[in-house]
Design an enzyme around this catalytic site. Structure first.
Site, short mmCIF file in Angstrom:
data_model
loop_
_atom_site.label_atom_id
_atom_site.label_comp_id
_atom_site.label_asym_id
_atom_site.label_seq_id
_atom_site.Cartn_x
_atom_site.Cartn_y
_atom_site.Cartn_z
N ASP B 36 8.50 -26.01 15.45
CA ASP B 36 7.99 -26.26 14.10
C ASP B 36 6.49 -26.53 14.08
O ASP B 36 5.91 -26.68 13.01
CB ASP B 36 8.72 -27.45 13.46
CG ASP B 36 9.99 -27.02 12.74
OD1 ASP B 36 10.31 -25.82 12.82
OD2 ASP B 36 10.65 -27.86 12.12
N ASP B 294 -22.15 1.61 -16.15
CA ASP B 294 -21.09 1.85 -15.18
C ASP B 294 -19.82 1.10 -15.54
O ASP B 294 -18.71 1.59 -15.40
CB ASP B 294 -21.57 1.42 -13.80
CG ASP B 294 -21.22 2.47 -12.76
OD1 ASP B 294 -20.71 3.53 -13.18
OD2 ASP B 294 -21.43 2.22 -11.58
N GLY B 429 -15.93 5.79 -11.79
CA GLY B 429 -17.13 6.56 -12.05
C GLY B 429 -16.92 8.06 -11.99
O GLY B 429 -15.98 8.59 -12.53
N MET B 430 -17.79 8.69 -11.26
CA MET B 430 -17.80 10.14 -11.16
C MET B 430 -16.47 10.68 -10.67
O MET B 430 -15.93 11.63 -11.21
CB MET B 430 -18.90 10.52 -10.18
CG MET B 430 -19.39 11.92 -10.36
SD MET B 430 -19.94 12.19 -12.04
CE MET B 430 -21.13 13.47 -11.75
#
Lengths: 452, 510
Positions: B36, B294, B429-430
């Site tokens: 433990d 953006d 994005g792109m």
């Protein structure tokens, strides 16, 4: 029964010193065996009956494996289960039916834990009734931290498996002799026990085949439904040093004969293991010396790295004696072999080989410390300054920070280390910290802490 | 019984150990079976600690089960007292000791007679509380103990410091990005000219706890751990506290305004508005980033959030209020904190989920199909399976969530980090734009071996115009679009790809 002689009978040799400390050491909980056993036994499902503590351990210890839809789960006990307000039988039935429906396993293993021990949950009593009701085999193993350490978990599971005859097993005694063929010499059936990865199973089976020995079955098998047929009078031999309960069960309950051999770890161990089996069957071994030499030749580079270096085993997985023996043979000096539990009967042949190896290398036999005390050990490590400490993860980083090379011991349990082929794996692991630290030497001093 | 193979919050004793081992020179002794002490592994591995974790076990084995611990626990406590000379020993019960029902308090009383160290029994019950609640309680317990001790010996000095000062409550090990957060908070306080009276428990000495009342106020950055202590100090010494998590620019401003309010109540006449304004507009980039072009692409994107209540709530606020992202549902596994969570994010998401069942969360994610997930390591794995991007924002965590580099989540630098995390999690994005135009994210099918063989058989040709159009497409998506168009042409039994076919393929994929 073929049992090895007691170790201290060997009066001509130096005696091995056994000591026992406080048992305050770090190791994994034995329930961790589900991690490799559920992968080994492909049609199984492991149900660990315990608390959040057990679950948390498995989740953290097994890391990423948890996300691959593992065939194991926790039956997490809640307050109602502890105070017996809920019926264990009904609760387990509900969960097992769910497992059956979702995963359709061929067998369910119940892993008893500390909690089921303390509240005296009668798993062995419930299992047969439930088994009949849901018509699915249930195997009970008590792999708890009250009684066992780490790898001994596998021992409890295999011992439970060993008690269950293959359903196809008939009353008669079966074939007591493996018929000789072109490939095999006539000998009584041999069953090997110990869970090792399938490729290693094949490698060891083939090594024996080269000597004309046929392996009639493995415990455990790849699938539960393919459990080996074990009959009275069959011979059995272990591949792992932590399987003493399984060995006892096979001898007492299944009336098998145990071949007490060193374990096939390292080329020396593998050769001794093969030789012992062949000796028992009265078979003259073929080409083993050459085979062993070949392997040592391959290990040359690694041996050169560790030759004359010292190693300290803190002890946590019961592989320690075999590994220490192999490392001594490779030229290392072993300061201390810590081990959770030492079965001098089951490991008898291994201990003898250790003695023999030490004598051959002309070094004193290392002290074997059962139930070690990690605190005292760290003190001794500080004094002895070994070149390598094999230890658990709790101590590894702190020791490294103090300039002491460490190897994480658990890796030996998960790596393929058995047989001639895998001897290189062991040394690969052992030398890794040495190789790494050689490369880093230029960064700065070795110590990264001022404290002790 | 509950069928489970993963949990968000650990067992109670982990919480106690996290607090005890965060303090300097405090030793925890677990009353637990072998194995433990896994906590030591986690601390040494995840946090890469150089020192031995000050946690040992008083092992419960078969003998203890039969005869009780008897002298064992007491001996283990005195032994650690001699060996390590700790200031405090915390006896930590586990699930095992919960059901053994041994009188651990009695052991503590007996042991403390002969030890130099103080000895405490952690007041936690395995079956009632989880890791976080236990940590919260243990911290309160230790603070309370040392305050009372100082009171008894008349060493408690409650006079306030001359300069405004603060206690930060909630710095501890194995917590999510905690040490970076603490550095950021320290910087924030120093900017505001507020002295740090103490930071507890990480690195603090229990002997210094008696100085807590000297601070003007307390800050509790995470609500899981520290609130009980703050409330105790408020009750006992009338110390005000702030439980607003300074995560994201809006909440950081809120937190600073609360500090301003408290300081002004104490006649210190400060105005932080200008500081907030400058930090928001110039030091932190995230406010400007949210307004930049953006970030427009993020508008209305679907996200789901899950984690502990602090991080899940703060993240939901940032996504909705600061980035204009649509949080479909937000949830927490801190079930005991349900009402607070609902109050905080009720207006900011469509739905609230309170559960600690990871299967349910997985199903909900699959159902909603969000563009992004912010969750724990578990959600990261769900995300991987469903091929959805995911950012990890909360414990439970893996070793990769203990980064070496500076990665706070709190304060103004934290806002920058979170903005990066959010932005980088989206397919954006792109790339996104082009995939929209030429159709289809699904590349698995068309990548299959059988299909490409088929394409070769059919010998599909691209005419000059379509070839030219294809070359205009940026390289990183060209392959996908080419294959997608070819697949379409094959299905339509066309032999030559023209511009027309390209656009038709795009339409078909939409």
């Amino acid at each position: 029964m073929t049992l090895t002689k007691q170790v201290d009978n060997t009066d001509s040799q130096e005696k091995i010193n056994f000591e026992c400390e406080t048992g305050n050491y770090h190791t994994f909980c034995p329930i961790s065996c589900v991690a490799w056993l559920y992968q080994k036994i492909e049609d199984s499902f492991f149900l660990v009956i315990g608390t959040k503590t057990c679950g948390y351990f498995l989740q953290n210890a097994l890391g990423v494996m948890i996300f691959a839809e593992p065939r194991y789960a926790m039956a997490e006990l809640e307050e109602g289960d502890i105070s017996a307000q809920l019926s264990d039988y009904e609760e387990l039935k509900r969960l097992c039916l769910q497992v059956k429906r979702d995963r359709n396993p061929s067998v369910i293993f119940w892993i008893g834990t500390c909690t089921t021990e303390i509240i005296k949950m009668d798993l062995e009593g419930i299992a047969p009734k439930l088994e009949a009701e849901i018509s699915l085999p249930i195997v009970v193993a008590r792999a708890n931290g009250l009684d066992y350490a780490f790898t001994q978990g596998e021992d409890t599971v295999l011992a439970a498996l060993a008690q269950r005859p293959n359903p196809k097993q008939t009353e008669d005694l079966g074939e007591l002799i493996t018929k000789s063929t072109d490939e095999y010499i006539e000998h009584p059936p041999l069953i090997l026990f110990g869970s090792i990865p399938d490729p290693v199973v094949n490698q060891l089976t083939l090594e024996l085949k080269k000597q004309g020995v046929k392996v009639s079955g493995w415990l455990p098998s790849k699938r539960y439904t393919e459990l080996p047929l074990i009959y009275e009078g069959n011979y059995v031999c272990g591949v792992n040093p932590y399987l003493s309960r399984t060995a006892t069960t096979l001898m007492r309950r299944r009336k098998c004969k145990l071949i007490g051999a060193p374990f096939p770890i390292g080329p020396d161990g593998t050769r001794a293991w093969l030789e012992k089996i062949c000796t028992v069957f009265g078979i003259q071994t073929q080409g083993l010396q050459e085979r062993e030499e070949q392997i040592w030749e391959k290990l040359k580079y690694y041996v050169s790295l560790i030759d004359g270096k010292s190693v300290f085993f803190m002890g946590d997985n019961l592989l320690e004696i075999s590994l220490a023996r192999f490392l001594i043979k490779s030229g290392m000096i072993v300061f201390e072999i810590g081990i959770p539990y030492m079965d001098k009967r089951y490991q008898g042949a291994e201990l003898q080989l250790l003695q023999k190896t030490c004598k051959e290398k002309q070094i004193p036999i290392p002290i074997i410390i059962e139930k070690p005390d990690n605190y005292n050990q760290v003190d001794r490590i500080r004094d002895m300054k070994p070149d390598l400490v094999i230890t658990g993860m709790a101590h590894a980083n702190p020791l490294e920070a103090r300039g002491i090379n460490t190897k994480w011991s658990v890796e030996f349990t998960f790596a393929q280390i058995h047989g001639f082929t895998n001897a290189i794996e062991v040394l690969e692991l052992v030398t890794r910290p040495l190789r790494r630290n050689q490369k880093l030497e230029k960064i700065s001093s070795e110590r990264y802490t001022d404290m002790r | 019984m509950k069928l489970a193979y993963w949990m968000y919050a650990g067992p109670a004793h982990i919480g106690t150990l996290r607090i005890a081992s965060s303090f300097k020179n405090v030793h925890a002794i677990m009353h637990a079976p072998l194995g433990d002490d896994y906590f030591n592994v986690m601390r040494s591995m995840l946090e890469r600690k150089r020192d031995f974790t000050a946690v040992t076990a008083s092992v419960v084995d078969r003998h203890v089960l039969a005869r009780g611990s008897q002298e064992k626990v007491v001996n283990n406590i005195s032994r650690k007292d001699r060996e390590e000379k700790p200031d405090l020993v915390v006896l930590t019960p586990t699930c095992t000791s919960s059901i053994l029902q041994e009188d651990l308090q009695n052991f503590v009383n007996r042991a403390s007679l002969e030890t130099q160290a103080d000895v405490l029994l952690a007041d936690v019950n395995h079956y009632r509380v989880n890791e976080m609640q236990a940590a919260d309680r243990t911290l309160e317990q230790i603070v309370q103990f040392y305050i009372k001790k100082a009171q008894k010996t008349n060493q408690l000095d409650t006079s306030k410091t001359v300069e405004p000062s603060v206690n930060i409550i909630g710095s501890f090990n194995l917590a999510f990005h905690n040490q970076h957060d603490m550095a950021e908070l320290k910087r924030l306080m120093s900017d505001l000219n507020i002295k740090i009276n103490s930071i507890i428990p990480e690195g603090a000495s229990v002997q210094d706890l008696k100085d807590l009342p000297k601070a003007w106020f307390n800050i509790v950055p995470y609500r899981e751990i520290g609130l009980l202590t703050a409330e105790y100090l408020k009750k006992e010494f009338d110390m005000p506290y702030i439980d607003t998590t300074p995560m994201g620019v809006v909440e950081t401003a809120n937190c600073i305004r609360k500090i301003q309010y408290i300081l002004n109540e104490k006649n210190s006449n400060v105005n932080f508005e200008k500081y907030i304004d400058i930090q928001t507009r110039f030091v932190s980039q995230s406010a400007w980033f949210s307004r930049s072009i953006d970030c427009q692409n993020l508008t209305g994107k679907k996200a789901v959030v899950f984690g502990d209540s602090t991080h899940a709530a703060a993240m939901t606020k940032i996504l909705t209020r600061e980035m204009g992202i649509n949080v479909v549902w937000a949830g927490t596994y801190c079930k005991y904190d349900k009402s607070w969570f609902e109050k905080e994010v009720g207006d900011l998401c469509d739905e609230i989920v309170i559960t600690d069942d990871h299967n349910l969360i997985g199903d909900l994610i699959a159902k909603v199909e969000p563009a992004v997930i912010f969750g724990t390591q578990m959600e990261r794995h769900v995300a991987k399976r469903l091929n959805i991007p995911c950012g990890v924002i909360s414990a439970p965590v893996h070793i990769q969530n203990f980064p070496l580099s500076y990665r706070p989540f709190l304060g103004y630098e934290g806002a920058n980090q979170i903005a990066d995390l959010i932005y980088n999690s989206f397919t954006l994005g792109m790339e996104d734009h082009l995939l929209e135009i030429f159709g289809g994210h699904d590349t698995k099918e068309i990548l299959s071996a059988g299909l490409s063989a088929g394409v070769e058989d059919l010998d599909i040709k691209w005419d000059l115009e379509s070839q030219a159009e294809l070359t205009k497409i940026p390289g990183f998506v060209r392959g996908k679009i080419k294959r997608n168009t070819e697949k379409f042409a094959q299905q339509q039994k066309m032999e030559t790809i023209t511009l027309e076919v390209m656009y038709a393929a795009k339409e078909a994929a939409a």
